[in-house]
Design a protein around this motif. Structure first.
Motif, PDB file in Angstrom:
ATOM      1  N   GLU A 651       5.168  -7.967  23.490  1.00  0.00           N
ATOM      2  CA  GLU A 651       4.141  -8.981  23.258  1.00  0.00           C
ATOM      3  C   GLU A 651       3.491  -8.832  21.892  1.00  0.00           C
ATOM      4  O   GLU A 651       2.879  -9.774  21.384  1.00  0.00           O
ATOM      5  CB  GLU A 651       3.079  -8.896  24.353  1.00  0.00           C
ATOM      6  CG  GLU A 651       3.609  -9.222  25.750  1.00  0.00           C
ATOM      7  CD  GLU A 651       2.524  -9.148  26.801  1.00  0.00           C
ATOM      8  OE1 GLU A 651       1.378  -8.778  26.426  1.00  0.00           O
ATOM      9  OE2 GLU A 651       2.804  -9.441  27.979  1.00  0.00           O
ATOM     10  N   ASN A 652       3.597  -7.632  21.307  1.00  0.00           N
ATOM     11  CA  ASN A 652       2.952  -7.387  20.014  1.00  0.00           C
ATOM     12  C   ASN A 652       3.875  -7.696  18.832  1.00  0.00           C
ATOM     13  O   ASN A 652       3.592  -7.296  17.702  1.00  0.00           O
ATOM     14  CB  ASN A 652       2.448  -5.945  19.923  1.00  0.00           C
ATOM     15  CG  ASN A 652       3.571  -4.931  20.093  1.00  0.00           C
ATOM     16  OD1 ASN A 652       4.715  -5.289  20.381  1.00  0.00           O
ATOM     17  ND2 ASN A 652       3.241  -3.656  19.930  1.00  0.00           N
ATOM     18  N   LEU A 653       4.990  -8.387  19.078  1.00  0.00           N
ATOM     19  CA  LEU A 653       5.914  -8.765  18.008  1.00  0.00           C
ATOM     20  C   LEU A 653       6.081 -10.282  17.987  1.00  0.00           C
ATOM     21  O   LEU A 653       6.441 -10.899  18.988  1.00  0.00           O
ATOM     22  CB  LEU A 653       7.282  -8.106  18.211  1.00  0.00           C
ATOM     23  CG  LEU A 653       8.388  -8.520  17.226  1.00  0.00           C
ATOM     24  CD1 LEU A 653       8.031  -8.108  15.803  1.00  0.00           C
ATOM     25  CD2 LEU A 653       9.732  -7.923  17.644  1.00  0.00           C
ATOM     26  N   LYS A 654       5.796 -10.878  16.812  1.00  0.00           N
ATOM     27  CA  LYS A 654       5.995 -12.321  16.621  1.00  0.00           C
ATOM     28  C   LYS A 654       7.030 -12.521  15.521  1.00  0.00           C
ATOM     29  O   LYS A 654       6.996 -11.826  14.497  1.00  0.00           O
ATOM     30  CB  LYS A 654       4.679 -12.994  16.223  1.00  0.00           C
ATOM     31  CG  LYS A 654       3.571 -12.872  17.263  1.00  0.00           C
ATOM     32  CD  LYS A 654       2.286 -13.511  16.743  1.00  0.00           C
ATOM     33  CE  LYS A 654       1.158 -13.352  17.751  1.00  0.00           C
ATOM     34  NZ  LYS A 654      -0.124 -13.925  17.240  1.00  0.00           N
ATOM     35  N   ILE A 655       7.937 -13.484  15.744  1.00  0.00           N
ATOM     36  CA  ILE A 655       8.986 -13.744  14.764  1.00  0.00           C
ATOM     37  C   ILE A 655       8.934 -15.208  14.350  1.00  0.00           C
ATOM     38  O   ILE A 655       8.937 -16.105  15.189  1.00  0.00           O
ATOM     39  CB  ILE A 655      10.380 -13.400  15.339  1.00  0.00           C
ATOM     40  CG1 ILE A 655      10.448 -11.913  15.718  1.00  0.00           C
ATOM     41  CG2 ILE A 655      11.472 -13.747  14.326  1.00  0.00           C
ATOM     42  CD1 ILE A 655      11.741 -11.505  16.378  1.00  0.00           C
ATOM     43  N   PHE A 656       8.860 -15.421  13.015  1.00  0.00           N
ATOM     44  CA  PHE A 656       8.827 -16.779  12.461  1.00  0.00           C
ATOM     45  C   PHE A 656      10.034 -16.925  11.534  1.00  0.00           C
ATOM     46  O   PHE A 656      10.184 -16.150  10.580  1.00  0.00           O
ATOM     47  CB  PHE A 656       7.535 -17.028  11.678  1.00  0.00           C
ATOM     48  CG  PHE A 656       6.281 -16.816  12.490  1.00  0.00           C
ATOM     49  CD1 PHE A 656       5.738 -17.847  13.233  1.00  0.00           C
ATOM     50  CD2 PHE A 656       5.652 -15.574  12.510  1.00  0.00           C
ATOM     51  CE1 PHE A 656       4.579 -17.662  13.975  1.00  0.00           C
ATOM     52  CE2 PHE A 656       4.494 -15.382  13.242  1.00  0.00           C
ATOM     53  CZ  PHE A 656       3.955 -16.422  13.987  1.00  0.00           C
ATOM     54  N   THR A 657      10.885 -17.901  11.808  1.00  0.00           N
ATOM     55  CA  THR A 657      12.080 -18.106  10.976  1.00  0.00           C
ATOM     56  C   THR A 657      11.983 -19.434  10.225  1.00  0.00           C
ATOM     57  O   THR A 657      11.383 -20.400  10.712  1.00  0.00           O
ATOM     58  CB  THR A 657      13.346 -18.095  11.839  1.00  0.00           C
ATOM     59  OG1 THR A 657      13.211 -19.068  12.885  1.00  0.00           O
ATOM     60  CG2 THR A 657      13.572 -16.717  12.443  1.00  0.00           C
ATOM     61  N   SER A 658      12.562 -19.452   9.030  1.00  0.00           N
ATOM     62  CA  SER A 658      12.590 -20.665   8.200  1.00  0.00           C
ATOM     63  C   SER A 658      14.007 -20.862   7.693  1.00  0.00           C
ATOM     64  O   SER A 658      14.672 -19.890   7.285  1.00  0.00           O
ATOM     65  CB  SER A 658      11.640 -20.523   7.005  1.00  0.00           C
ATOM     66  OG  SER A 658      10.339 -20.197   7.428  1.00  0.00           O
ATOM     67  N   PHE A 659      14.465 -22.126   7.704  1.00  0.00           N
ATOM     68  CA  PHE A 659      15.819 -22.423   7.257  1.00  0.00           C
ATOM     69  C   PHE A 659      15.768 -23.536   6.210  1.00  0.00           C
ATOM     70  O   PHE A 659      15.194 -24.598   6.450  1.00  0.00           O
ATOM     71  CB  PHE A 659      16.696 -22.830   8.440  1.00  0.00           C
ATOM     72  CG  PHE A 659      16.690 -21.807   9.552  1.00  0.00           C
ATOM     73  CD1 PHE A 659      17.340 -20.600   9.383  1.00  0.00           C
ATOM     74  CD2 PHE A 659      16.005 -22.054  10.729  1.00  0.00           C
ATOM     75  CE1 PHE A 659      17.318 -19.640  10.392  1.00  0.00           C
ATOM     76  CE2 PHE A 659      15.977 -21.105  11.740  1.00  0.00           C
ATOM     77  CZ  PHE A 659      16.634 -19.894  11.576  1.00  0.00           C
ATOM     78  N   SER A 660      16.354 -23.269   5.067  1.00  0.00           N
ATOM     79  CA  SER A 660      16.245 -24.198   3.936  1.00  0.00           C
ATOM     80  C   SER A 660      17.274 -25.318   3.971  1.00  0.00           C
ATOM     81  O   SER A 660      17.123 -26.314   3.271  1.00  0.00           O
ATOM     82  CB  SER A 660      16.386 -23.420   2.625  1.00  0.00           C
ATOM     83  OG  SER A 660      17.652 -22.781   2.562  1.00  0.00           O
ATOM     84  N   ARG A 661      18.332 -25.186   4.773  1.00  0.00           N
ATOM     85  CA  ARG A 661      19.408 -26.173   4.755  1.00  0.00           C
ATOM     86  C   ARG A 661      19.479 -27.032   6.023  1.00  0.00           C
ATOM     87  O   ARG A 661      20.298 -27.925   6.099  1.00  0.00           O
ATOM     88  CB  ARG A 661      20.755 -25.460   4.555  1.00  0.00           C
ATOM     89  CG  ARG A 661      20.865 -24.691   3.258  1.00  0.00           C
ATOM     90  CD  ARG A 661      20.895 -25.617   2.046  1.00  0.00           C
ATOM     91  NE  ARG A 661      20.966 -24.876   0.797  1.00  0.00           N
ATOM     92  CZ  ARG A 661      22.103 -24.480   0.243  1.00  0.00           C
ATOM     93  NH1 ARG A 661      23.258 -24.719   0.839  1.00  0.00           N
ATOM     94  NH2 ARG A 661      22.085 -23.823  -0.900  1.00  0.00           N
ATOM     95  N   GLU A 662      18.653 -26.749   7.030  1.00  0.00           N
ATOM     96  CA  GLU A 662      18.684 -27.553   8.253  1.00  0.00           C
ATOM     97  C   GLU A 662      17.331 -27.515   8.939  1.00  0.00           C
ATOM     98  O   GLU A 662      16.448 -26.746   8.568  1.00  0.00           O
ATOM     99  CB  GLU A 662      19.783 -27.063   9.200  1.00  0.00           C
ATOM    100  CG  GLU A 662      19.606 -25.649   9.690  1.00  0.00           C
ATOM    101  CD  GLU A 662      20.778 -25.203  10.569  1.00  0.00           C
ATOM    102  OE1 GLU A 662      21.916 -25.604  10.300  1.00  0.00           O
ATOM    103  OE2 GLU A 662      20.535 -24.438  11.514  1.00  0.00           O
ATOM    104  N   GLY A 663      17.158 -28.354   9.947  1.00  0.00           N
ATOM    105  CA  GLY A 663      15.881 -28.450  10.639  1.00  0.00           C
ATOM    106  C   GLY A 663      14.826 -29.019   9.726  1.00  0.00           C
ATOM    107  O   GLY A 663      15.028 -30.040   9.049  1.00  0.00           O
ATOM    108  N   GLU A 664      13.679 -28.374   9.646  1.00  0.00           N
ATOM    109  CA  GLU A 664      12.579 -28.840   8.791  1.00  0.00           C
ATOM    110  C   GLU A 664      12.827 -28.524   7.317  1.00  0.00           C
ATOM    111  O   GLU A 664      12.066 -28.961   6.453  1.00  0.00           O
ATOM    112  CB  GLU A 664      11.266 -28.191   9.240  1.00  0.00           C
ATOM    113  CG  GLU A 664      10.856 -28.575  10.651  1.00  0.00           C
ATOM    114  CD  GLU A 664       9.536 -27.935  11.045  1.00  0.00           C
ATOM    115  OE1 GLU A 664       8.892 -27.317  10.150  1.00  0.00           O
ATOM    116  OE2 GLU A 664       9.140 -28.060  12.208  1.00  0.00           O
TER     117      GLU A 664
END
Length: 731
Positions: A651-664
């Motif tokens: 519960e103490n780990l949060k993961i945020f991913t970003s993709f430059s070629r797809e999705g947002e």
């Protein structure tokens, strides 16, 4: 007073006195060993303040036929001069309570006698003593000017002991040792001046004028010295020397030199016949001798030995620093006239580093056929055909300009350029110091406010002469001007590595980004942790490639992008499970996970995620938020197995991913901005932010964090950037 005055004074005095200082330092080292060697004999008497003079005199008289004198050395040794059966005088060290002989006083070793004569007078008698005194005075001045320069470098006298920038060996330890040994060196110098002045009779008269005391004819006569009050009450701690009477005749007296006075004492009554206090000059001379020689104190002798050795190092390191500064700061021959040049490079450099970068940039512009003029900021003038001005400048001390840039602000306000100018400013400094690139900031503001001056690129700061950062600026600059500039990288001194064998445990196939994971197990026990670097040697020429380490249990996990022409990445991808390679661990302590940080944010892109995989695995109790940026969702799949093991049910780990070629289609800095409340809370709660990946990503992320912290009451961006809360390892 300008920096140059202090620096040139410091350098000139050091050069003038260099030969004498070498002689004085070498002989000083030898002489500092003497009291250490003397003390090691072990004859020192503990608790001299508890041993009365009466007990010692009685013990000596009962042990020896005749005693001529007694001396209590500053070393704590008690020395007696006695008469042997052969009527010869013998000096011995004794136990002051029993009178037992502990050892004979040996003749002084020739090396110490020789060193003393050289140290005091260079075997030139009075002329030599004069030079020694003069050199001692110059040494004091050198130390003081050095302290002023050090204070300016560190940002003020109150910051003398603040963190020292990690520069090349000679410069770094010139600063470190000067802080440690400034006081001992000044003491050595000033006491040397005082002792020389004493030898030339330049001090007031030091004769002890003894005054006759009133004699009491009815004073009690004692049969045993142990019963006489004066001798019972006087301890050896108060004694320097005692001259014994020649016989039992009442007219023969004890002549006793105490710490602060001399007294003549009746041997039968203990009455003080005559007494006289030592003048201040005598006491000062005695103290000066002890401080200058270290006599009687092993710890102070060791300090003096190290201080004398440090003087030799200061001379060596000062020579290296001057040579490097002149080599870096040497002006290149100007082929073109300044009035004919389109590109003007202005430099403000104190140590020569900024000049070195500017000269490399000058060479790059010249190679592509540009008319370039390079000069110091102090020589700023009109440039009739200039359209581009590029400034390379460092900052000195508390935001001060370098010596060769101090005139620029005034010159700039008076001189009007005939053309419109595009300008860029590159600031050099160190985040270890509070006024990071301050002069570059002020200069950039001054240029921005001037008419006919247009900022071509935002102010760019380079920490600790990092050439990778400069190359990032160069990419931005070439994009702006529309042509490529090739700049030669500086040579880096090769580091020696201790290689060990590693077994290949796992190698994945390439993913959509040509990235793969490699797991290695060391064959021998070694210390390493996530954030350290693995140095590999893919070529026979010992060329090193480094990769950031994730520690998973006792194994190393690497995340590697395979480049078509990359020697390191192709070498590693060519390994198969079961093979063995030789590699070395390169400690990277500035990028270790802080165990005392309850809240941490990890920011990375591409293969920069590697050390964070290990840190997440090793630290399960801290609150961790991981931001990662890649091209596609498939880019993340290569790390899926690691997150399944480490991230499940946490519960103490949060993961945020970003993709430059797809999705947002966003970058990691965009995700940081979206989670600005989390970022702000982490920083305000003294949490840690760690960044690993490309330098371009690091700069973009720091720009976002600067926006997040704008107006923050707990900590400013400048303070955060210089604190231990921010840790970066980008490339």
């Amino acid at each position: 007073m300008t920096i140059s005055i202090w620096r040139y004074s410091h350098l000139t005095l050091a050069l003038v006195s260099s030969l004498f200082l070498i002689v004085a330092s070498v002989t000083g080292i030898i002489l500092a060993v003497e009291p250490i060697s003397h003390q090691s004999k072990g004859y020192a008497v503990e608790n001299l303040e508890e041993v009365s003079l009466a007990i010692t005199i009685d013990a000596l008289k009962n042990t020896y036929d005749e005693v001529l004198g007694l001396e209590v050395e500053s070393s704590g040794f008690v020395k007696a001069s006695v008469l042997t059966m052969d009527m010869e005088t013998l000096d011995v060290y004794v136990n002051p309570i029993t009178g037992e002989q502990l050892g004979e006083v040996k003749e002084r070793l020739y090396i110490y006698t020789f060193a003393t004569n050289v140290h005091r007078s260079l075997f030139l008698k009075s002329i030599g003593r004069f030079f020694v005194g003069l050199i001692s005075l110059l040494l004091a001045i050198i130390a003081i000017t050095g302290l002023v320069l050090l204070a300016k470098r560190q940002g003020g006298f109150l910051k003398l002991f603040s963190k020292v920038q990690k520069d090349y060996f000679e410069l770094r330890y010139h600063v470190v040792l000067s802080r440690w040994f400034f006081i001992p060196i000044v003491i050595l110098a000033l006491t040397g001046v005082y002792l020389s002045a004493e030898k030339f009779n330049l001090l007031p008269d030091a004769i002890v004028a003894q005054q006759q005391s009133t004699i009491n004819d009815n004073a009690e006569v004692y049969e045993n010295i142990k019963a006489i009050p004066f001798f019972k009450e006087t301890t050896l701690a108060e004694i320097r020397e005692v001259e014994f009477p020649f016989s039992d005749d009442p007219e023969e007296y004890y002549v006793i030199a105490l710490q602060d006075r001399e007294v003549t004492v009746n041997q039968q009554t203990g009455a003080i016949v005559r007494s006289g206090n030592y003048p201040f000059v005598t006491l000062a001379s005695r103290l000066s001798l002890v401080l200058h020689t270290g006599e009687g104190n092993v710890i102070w002798s060791i300090i003096l030995l190290l201080a004398s050795a440090s003087i030799l190092f200061f001379m060596y390191s000062g020579f290296v620093m001057t040579l490097r500064r002149r080599r870096k700061g040497k002006r290149i021959a100007q082929v073109l006239d300044k009035d004919e040049c389109e590109y003007i490079i202005l430099v403000g450099s104190e140590s020569g580093t900024a000049f070195d970068f500017a000269q490399r940039f000058y060479n790059g512009l010249t190679k592509v056929g540009k008319n370039v003029y390079l000069t110091e900021l102090n020589t700023y003038t009109t440039y009739p055909k200039a359209t581009n001005i590029i400034v390379f400048t460092s900052t000195y001390g508390e935001g001060e300009p370098p010596t060769n840039a101090r005139k620029f602000p005034a010159l700039f306000s008076k001189i009007q350029q005939p053309n419109k100018i595009d300008f860029s400013v590159i600031g050099f400094g160190s985040l270890d110091y509070p006024d990071y690139c301050q002069f570059a900031i002020e200069l950039d503001n001054q240029l921005s406010e001037a008419e006919n001056f247009q900022q071509q690129l935002p102010l760019f700061k380079i920490n600790k002469s990092d050439f990778d950062s400069f190359e990032l600026w160069l990419i931005q600059y070439t994009t702006k001007v529309g042509f490529t500039i090739s700049v030669e990288r500086p040579l880096v001194k090769k580091k020696r590595y201790k290689k060990i064998d590693f077994d290949v445990v796992q190698r994945t196939e390439l993913n959509c980004d040509d990235t793969f994971l490699l797991r290695l197990k060391p064959q021998s026990k070694i210390e390493f942790t996530s954030g350290d670097l693995l140095a590999i040697f893919p070529n026979a020429d010992e060329t090193v490639r480094q990769y950031s380490i994730a520690r998973i249990e006792d194994e190393i996990l690497l995340s590697i992008k395979k480049h078509e022409l990359g020697r390191g990445s192709n070498f590693l991808f060519g390994l198969n499970v079961g093979e063995t390679i030789k590699a070395a661990i390169d400690r990277n302590e500035h990028f270790h996970f802080p165990e005392n940080s309850k809240n941490s944010i990890f920011i990375s892109n591409g293969t920069g995620i590697a050390p964070f995989l290990g840190m997440i695995s090793e630290n399960t109790t801290q609150n961790i938020s991981l931001f990662w940026g890649g091209r596609k969702k498939a880019s993340m799949e290569v790390y899926a197995s690691n997150f399944e093991k480490t991230a499940s049910n946490r519960e103490n780990l949060k993961i945020f991913t970003s993709f430059s070629r797809e999705g947002e289609k966003q970058y990691v800095q965009d995700a940081i901005l979206e989670q600005k409340d989390l970022v702000l809370e982490t920083i305000n709660q003294k949490g840690t932010i760690m960044i690993c990946g490309s330098l371009a990503m690091q700069h973009d992320v720091l720009d976002v964090i600067e926006k997040v912290l704008k107006g923050n009451q707990t900590i400013t961006f400048d303070a955060f950037e210089k604190s231990d809360q921010l840790k970066t390892d980008c490339y």
